[in-house]
Design an enzyme around this catalytic site. Sequence first.
Site, PDB file in Angstrom:
ATOM      1  N   TYR A 332      -6.654   3.423  -1.503  1.00 63.18           N
ATOM      2  CA  TYR A 332      -6.621   2.009  -1.863  1.00 63.18           C
ATOM      3  C   TYR A 332      -6.137   1.858  -3.309  1.00 63.18           C
ATOM      4  CZ  TYR A 332      -8.509  -2.831  -1.950  1.00 63.18           C
ATOM      5  OH  TYR A 332      -8.680  -4.201  -2.029  1.00 63.18           O
ATOM      6  N   CYS A 333      -5.165   0.975  -3.521  1.00 60.02           N
ATOM      7  CA  CYS A 333      -4.707   0.573  -4.848  1.00 60.02           C
ATOM      8  C   CYS A 333      -4.273   1.800  -5.666  1.00 60.02           C
ATOM      9  CB  CYS A 333      -5.795  -0.234  -5.543  1.00 60.02           C
ATOM     10  SG  CYS A 333      -5.264  -1.084  -7.049  1.00 60.02           S
ATOM     11  N   ILE A 334      -4.792   1.963  -6.876  1.00 55.36           N
ATOM     12  CA  ILE A 334      -4.407   3.121  -7.687  1.00 55.36           C
ATOM     13  C   ILE A 334      -4.886   4.418  -7.039  1.00 55.36           C
ATOM     14  CG2 ILE A 334      -6.445   3.042  -9.158  1.00 55.36           C
ATOM     15  CD1 ILE A 334      -4.757   3.947 -11.486  1.00 55.36           C
TER      16      ILE A 334
END
Length: 617
Positions: A332-334
């Site tokens: 997820y995300c970074i």
Amino acid sequence: MWQGPEEGDSAFSDPHAWQRQVTAFNEQYQALMQEAFNRLWPSEAGASVYADIQENLRIGADAMIVNAPAVYTVQMRLAQDQWRVWQNALREIMGEQVPPVIEPRPEDRRFRDDAWHSHPFYRFILQHYLLFVRAIEELLASLDGLPPHVRHQLEFYARQYVNALAPSNFVSTNPEVVRKTLETRGQNLVEGLRRLREDLDNSAEGLNVAMTDRSAFRLGDNIAITPGDVVFENDVMQLIQYHPTTDKVFKTPLLIVPPWINKYYILDLRSDNSMVKWLVEQGHTVFMISWRNPGPEQRHLTWADYMQSGPIAAMAAIEQACGEKSVNLLSYCIGGTLAATTVAYLTSTRRGRKVRSVTYMATLLDFSDPGEIGVFLSEPVLAGIERQLARDGYLDGRVMAFSFNLLRENDLFWSFYISNYLKGETPPTFDLLYWNSDGTNLPAGTHGWYLRHMYRENRLIEPGGIELDGVRIDLRKVSTPSYFVATRDDHIAKWRTCYLGARLPKGPRTFVLGGAGHIAGIVNAPTRQKYGYWTRDEMPDDPDAWFEGTEYREGSWWPHWQAWMTDNRYADPDKTVAARHPGDGELPPIEPAPGRYVRQTIPEVLSGTAPEDSDLS
């Protein structure tokens, strides 16, 4: 025009009560001014932002001189419309019904109170404000010859300026606040100043407005509630293994790599919206990385350290716990950017088979369009951030939170500013906003490198552009099957940019577009039947061309992902094993989930009182 209460109004029936409130207000005001004085000098990063604003305003002023005729046209229209507002006000005094010269946009929630439209005083100031906003927008649009990045900067700073000046943000020009002040004899203002001073005390730079009643939540009690145990830990992360709820589980375990900006439990809030709980119920053996909240002592942690001590260490621990040499990754995300670099690193070191599949949720691999966060990443601002990181050894997570809140300032800052400080109201009880305010610091060695090499220079898309532990990685060589899900209204990881990154790996790729934004579109449980999503088998070069050929589906994308996993045998329904419990393998449980690391708050970390070794189970 509003004339205030009459002399016999009940609000003034007890002058002594008013005197007491004025005294209390003055005491809170003096304390607040002292706190504000203590914050007078900005940090290196803050000073670089102010300098960048000044430079962009200078360029904008030069462009106004060059585009003088267009500027004159905007000014004349503003003057004419302002005169119409004055004329209409006079006509209303004479008893006429006059339509407004300008009205707020339908989606603007700041001016929904009926007084903004029915009361002459508030209608008058609202129209003048809206005309001013429109003039600023037209002025910027009329300036030819501006470099695109300067125009983007100016538009962002101008939006912050005009939204800060909204009449809804001031006591005497917000009808709801005026009514509240009269009803409570000013107690709302006294309470609001007290809350403002508390929030200043809990802020690093800028103002982190309390968005929820933090006392209403306890980790492991009513959020981060899925049962499990920490089975492995190092200086960077703890690894949680969740208790199974099915008799049989898929043979290949599932490892979740969450972002270390904020905490993992966005994927495990309540039982009705917990992605972790849902994944366990589908028959996955779920492992979750829970990142440590770093302080100055972790200043030298690098991206490679996060990779080696994060996903790679977790895979080795999972092999000890389950006896499985490969995993499915969900990121997820970074955390997804880290997962991509990890898979590329494993591919380059001939260990790519350790990952059977990888899923990226709202993840940027191509940073060519970073969205509005790019405003804070011009070269002068980034240089200031780097100087502050070198000095402090970390970036305070509260500064990051404040910056992100400014990307949606009316929803995530000014609305709470009005309710908390002007109305004196207690923030609502909302688990998502509690998570949003439970931030994490970012170590200097990782964060500065990430901002420059990925956001600023976009090196991850270049073959060999990123080097980790002496290995130059190339996403184009990755053959691991990948599933990408982006969200249509995401202002942090824009979906078209996510799509460009999804085309980089050479292995089988699936791209799905969910509704809503960065959080709601991902944490979209099937029971809610909200938002929907778009799918298409082919992935043409252009994201808009892809979207034109998509099929829209109702509900959550989660079941679509599960079908992708099982249909392709990454989670093979024909290869299941008896449910695995923490401690069944070689790793004994260390402590119950959610563990110590996720409980570490920023003030505790910076004061040296974080619960690192104490038993908080």
